[in-house]
Write an enzyme that holds these catalytic residues in place. Structure first.
Site, PDB file in Angstrom:
ATOM      1  N   LYS A  41       5.243   3.450  17.217  1.00 15.93           N
ATOM      2  CA  LYS A  41       5.347   2.555  16.095  1.00 15.93           C
ATOM      3  C   LYS A  41       6.636   2.826  15.116  1.00 15.93           C
ATOM      4  O   LYS A  41       6.462   3.811  14.682  1.00 15.93           O
ATOM      5  CB  LYS A  41       4.141   2.620  15.643  1.00 15.93           C
ATOM      6  N   ASN A  43       0.738  -0.991  -0.013  1.00 19.52           N
ATOM      7  CA  ASN A  43      -0.041   0.087  -0.065  1.00 19.52           C
ATOM      8  C   ASN A  43       0.779   1.274   0.062  1.00 19.52           C
ATOM      9  O   ASN A  43       1.866   1.439   0.437  1.00 19.52           O
ATOM     10  CB  ASN A  43      -0.891  -0.021   1.200  1.00 19.52           C
ATOM     11  N   PHE A  96      -1.657   8.082   4.130  1.00 19.06           N
ATOM     12  CA  PHE A  96      -2.401   8.726   5.303  1.00 19.06           C
ATOM     13  C   PHE A  96      -3.747   9.416   4.593  1.00 19.06           C
ATOM     14  O   PHE A  96      -3.889  10.803   4.937  1.00 19.06           O
ATOM     15  CB  PHE A  96      -1.530   9.994   6.146  1.00 19.06           C
ATOM     16  N   ASN A 149       4.789   6.066   3.474  1.00 17.91           N
ATOM     17  CA  ASN A 149       4.181   6.814   2.248  1.00 17.91           C
ATOM     18  C   ASN A 149       3.951   8.158   2.400  1.00 17.91           C
ATOM     19  O   ASN A 149       3.409   8.893   1.580  1.00 17.91           O
ATOM     20  CB  ASN A 149       2.926   6.163   2.019  1.00 17.91           C
ATOM     21  N   THR A 150       4.464   8.788   3.630  1.00 14.72           N
ATOM     22  CA  THR A 150       4.642  10.313   3.577  1.00 14.72           C
ATOM     23  C   THR A 150       5.905  10.614   3.615  1.00 14.72           C
ATOM     24  O   THR A 150       6.718  10.317   4.565  1.00 14.72           O
ATOM     25  CB  THR A 150       3.723  10.591   5.093  1.00 14.72           C
ATOM     26  N   ASN A 152       5.887  -1.519  11.591  1.00 10.72           N
ATOM     27  CA  ASN A 152       5.060  -1.094  10.004  1.00 10.72           C
ATOM     28  C   ASN A 152       5.318  -1.830   8.885  1.00 10.72           C
ATOM     29  O   ASN A 152       6.071  -2.858   9.174  1.00 10.72           O
ATOM     30  CB  ASN A 152       5.186   0.506  10.052  1.00 10.72           C
ATOM     31  N   SER A 179       5.381   5.391   8.727  1.00  9.43           N
ATOM     32  CA  SER A 179       4.756   5.074   7.525  1.00  9.43           C
ATOM     33  C   SER A 179       5.647   5.513   6.367  1.00  9.43           C
ATOM     34  O   SER A 179       6.351   6.485   6.467  1.00  9.43           O
ATOM     35  CB  SER A 179       3.363   5.991   7.280  1.00  9.43           C
TER      36      SER A 179
HETATM   37  C1  LIG Z   1      -3.715  -1.263   3.535  1.00  9.05           C
HETATM   38  C2  LIG Z   1      -2.976  -0.837   4.647  1.00  9.05           C
HETATM   39  C3  LIG Z   1      -2.961   0.471   5.475  1.00  9.05           C
HETATM   40  C4  LIG Z   1      -2.332   0.536   6.527  1.00  9.05           C
HETATM   41  N1  LIG Z   1      -2.242   1.782   7.156  1.00  9.05           N
HETATM   42  C5  LIG Z   1      -1.615   2.103   8.369  1.00  9.05           C
HETATM   43  C6  LIG Z   1      -2.069   3.210   9.072  1.00  9.05           C
HETATM   44  O1  LIG Z   1      -2.571   4.203   8.717  1.00  9.05           O
HETATM   45  N2  LIG Z   1      -0.825   3.354   9.943  1.00  9.05           N
HETATM   46  C7  LIG Z   1      -0.246   2.532  10.473  1.00  9.05           C
HETATM   47  O2  LIG Z   1       0.595   2.758  11.648  1.00  9.05           O
HETATM   48  N3  LIG Z   1      -0.051   1.346   9.968  1.00  9.05           N
HETATM   49  C8  LIG Z   1      -0.767   0.950   8.880  1.00  9.05           C
HETATM   50  N4  LIG Z   1      -0.348  -0.048   8.141  1.00  9.05           N
HETATM   51  C9  LIG Z   1       0.273  -0.884   8.900  1.00  9.05           C
HETATM   52  C10 LIG Z   1      -0.363  -2.178   9.585  1.00  9.05           C
HETATM   53  O3  LIG Z   1      -1.005  -1.558  10.609  1.00  9.05           O
HETATM   54  C11 LIG Z   1       0.724  -3.088  10.039  1.00  9.05           C
HETATM   55  O4  LIG Z   1       1.760  -2.426  10.903  1.00  9.05           O
HETATM   56  C12 LIG Z   1       1.251  -3.914   9.007  1.00  9.05           C
HETATM   57  O5  LIG Z   1       0.312  -4.003   7.743  1.00  9.05           O
HETATM   58  C13 LIG Z   1       2.116  -5.183   9.410  1.00  9.05           C
HETATM   59  O6  LIG Z   1       1.059  -6.201   9.455  1.00  9.05           O
HETATM   60  P1  LIG Z   1       0.258  -7.171   8.700  1.00  9.05           P
HETATM   61  O7  LIG Z   1       1.549  -7.875   8.011  1.00  9.05           O
HETATM   62  O8  LIG Z   1      -0.687  -8.125   9.631  1.00  9.05           O
HETATM   63  O9  LIG Z   1      -0.684  -6.353   7.629  1.00  9.05           O
HETATM   64  C14 LIG Z   1      -1.351  -0.234   7.158  1.00  9.05           C
HETATM   65  C15 LIG Z   1      -1.303  -1.504   6.628  1.00  9.05           C
HETATM   66  C16 LIG Z   1      -1.917  -1.906   5.128  1.00  9.05           C
HETATM   67  C17 LIG Z   1      -2.074  -3.213   4.717  1.00  9.05           C
END
Ligand SMILES: Cc1cc2nc3c(=O)[nH]c(=O)nc-3n(C[C@H](O)[C@H](O)[C@H](O)COP(=O)(O)O)c2cc1C
Length: 380
Positions: free
Chosen positions: A224, A110, A114, A185-186, A253, A183
């Site tokens: 985080k 992704n 934000f 992506n910012t 993350n 993140s």
């Molecule tokens: C579509 C998507 C959006 C995410 N948005 C955020 C976010 O807004 N803030 C954040 O701290 N992490 C975000 N994450 C990261 C997740 O909270 C998590 O840390 C990461 O995906 C690893 O866990 P997973 O492998 O179970 O997905 C996002 C992940 C995905 C897949």
């Protein structure tokens, strides 16, 4: 009921564009008549950051970015829900398409950036679920634990001030607040992990938390981090988190790395953060590396690639007191929640301490393998 909804919805959700599927999932959770959460086995309960969790399985930030469905998610059986990332002002995020499924790898990329409805919209929703008069940790036992993940606006002139502002506004409605500086992506956001900047950020954030505590009650502050930090940078980050007395860390993350094992090589070229099964080895290693550096001073939440009971237990054994899932739900569906809880209970049954069964808790597993994991070859 939940199993029925899940079986009904998953083929449909998988046929859709991933972002449309996500929007539909949120809508379904808003309107589906969900029964109350199932009762959890007492042995899954844990006290962490001064909060009583009924089970250690949370849903990670990014699913409910705007705090639209935290109570529905709690009813699905999660022990806690982290909403956000919430930014002070509304912002659209990056242009679509910005969310990709790597089906053969059980991964997700992704670069949402934000996308957020902003603080006002989220605060309005969260305020109605918390009676302000009950500003003590006990209130969360009844309402369910909802953490709030906060981040800076892309165009903000003072990103540190954004975090301070959000802590001040959300402390009263948050079981805990997560400072998300990881993140990918910012642009520039991860620079907040650099030592001098991070020290200033955490000093001001913790100060803001103390300032509002008389009205808002005690609010644990978590940090985080990215799984892409070098070990030298991790030394600094943990040192600063300890000296500034944060209450815990989330590791972590999504990753900007692309493991060579990925099968979906074309989609793997998309920019953004990779999550899901291919993230597990790196995320688990960084969790263990963090655990040995923290020396028990504060607890950790493990996230990244949990998609089974076995990977959930491995996270706890690598150092997590609590775990969070996100991408695993995309591929395994809601059945994953019960599967993890059952696997943890089975592990407690199998631990060879049958004579002390009533006293068994998950505590005995936390960090049991951390040292061993840090001795393995670095994951590719
Ligand atoms: C579509 C998507 C959006 C995410 N948005 C955020 C976010 O807004 N803030 C954040 O701290 N992490 C975000 N994450 C990261 C997740 O909270 C998590 O840390 C990461 O995906 C690893 O866990 P997973 O492998 O179970 O997905 C996002 C992940 C995905 C897949």
């Amino acid at each position: 009921m939940i199993g029925f909804l899940d079986r009904l919805a998953r083929p449909l959700l998988h046929a859709l564009d991933p972002e449309d599927a996500h929007g539909l999932a949120i809508k379904m959770l808003k309107f589906a008549p969900l029964p109350p959460a199932p009762r959890d086995d007492k042995r899954l309960a844990l006290r962490v950051f001064g909060l009583n969790f009924r089970n250690p399985v949370g849903i990670a930030a990014g699913f409910d970015k705007n705090a639209e469905v935290p109570d529905a998610l709690l009813r699905l059986g999660f022990g806690f829900v982290e909403v956000g990332t919430i930014t002070p002002l509304p912002q659209p995020g990056n242009p679509r398409q910005r969310l990709f499924r790597l089906d053969a790898d059980h991964g997700v990329i992704n670069r949402l950036g934000f996308n957020s409805q902003g603080a006002d919209a989220a605060l309005k929703r969260l305020a109605v679920r918390v009676a302000p008069a009950l500003s003590s940790p006990a209130r969360w036992a009844d309402k369910g634990i909802v953490g709030i993940n906060v981040g800076a606006n892309k165009d903000s002139a003072d990103r540190v001030a954004d975090y301070v502002h959000l802590i001040e506004r959300f402390a009263a409605v948050a079981s805990y607040v997560t400072v998300n500086i990881s993140s990918p992506n910012t642009p520039g956001l991860r620079n907040l992990q650099q030592a001098a900047v991070l020290d200033d950020l955490l000093a001001r954030v913790v100060d803001a938390r103390e300032r509002v505590a008389p009205n808002a009650g005690p609010t644990p502050v978590l940090l985080k981090i990215a799984p892409d930090l070098s070990l030298g940078d991790l030394d600094d980050v943990v040192g600063i988190a300890r000296s500034r007395r944060v209450d815990g860390m989330i590791v972590g993350n999504t990753t900007v790395a692309r493991p060579p094992s990925l099968l979906e090589t074309a989609i793997a070229k998309e920019a953004g953060g990779l999550s899901g099964r291919p993230l597990f080895p790196l995320a688990n290693r960084m969790l263990a590396e963090t655990y040995v550096r923290v020396e028990g001073v504060f607890p950790l939440i493990g996230a990244g690639g949990i998609d089974s009971g076995a990977t959930a237990l491995a996270k706890i054994r690598a150092g997590a007191s609590l775990i969070q899932v996100y991408s695993g739900l995309v591929f395994r569906g809601l059945a994953l929640i019960a599967e993890i809880k059952n696997a943890l209970l089975e592990a407690l049954d199998d631990d060879g301490q049958d004579t002390f069964k009533e006293q068994d808790t998950l505590k005995e597993f936390i960090g049991a393998d951390a040292a061993a994991v840090t001795a393995e070859p670095w994951p590719k």
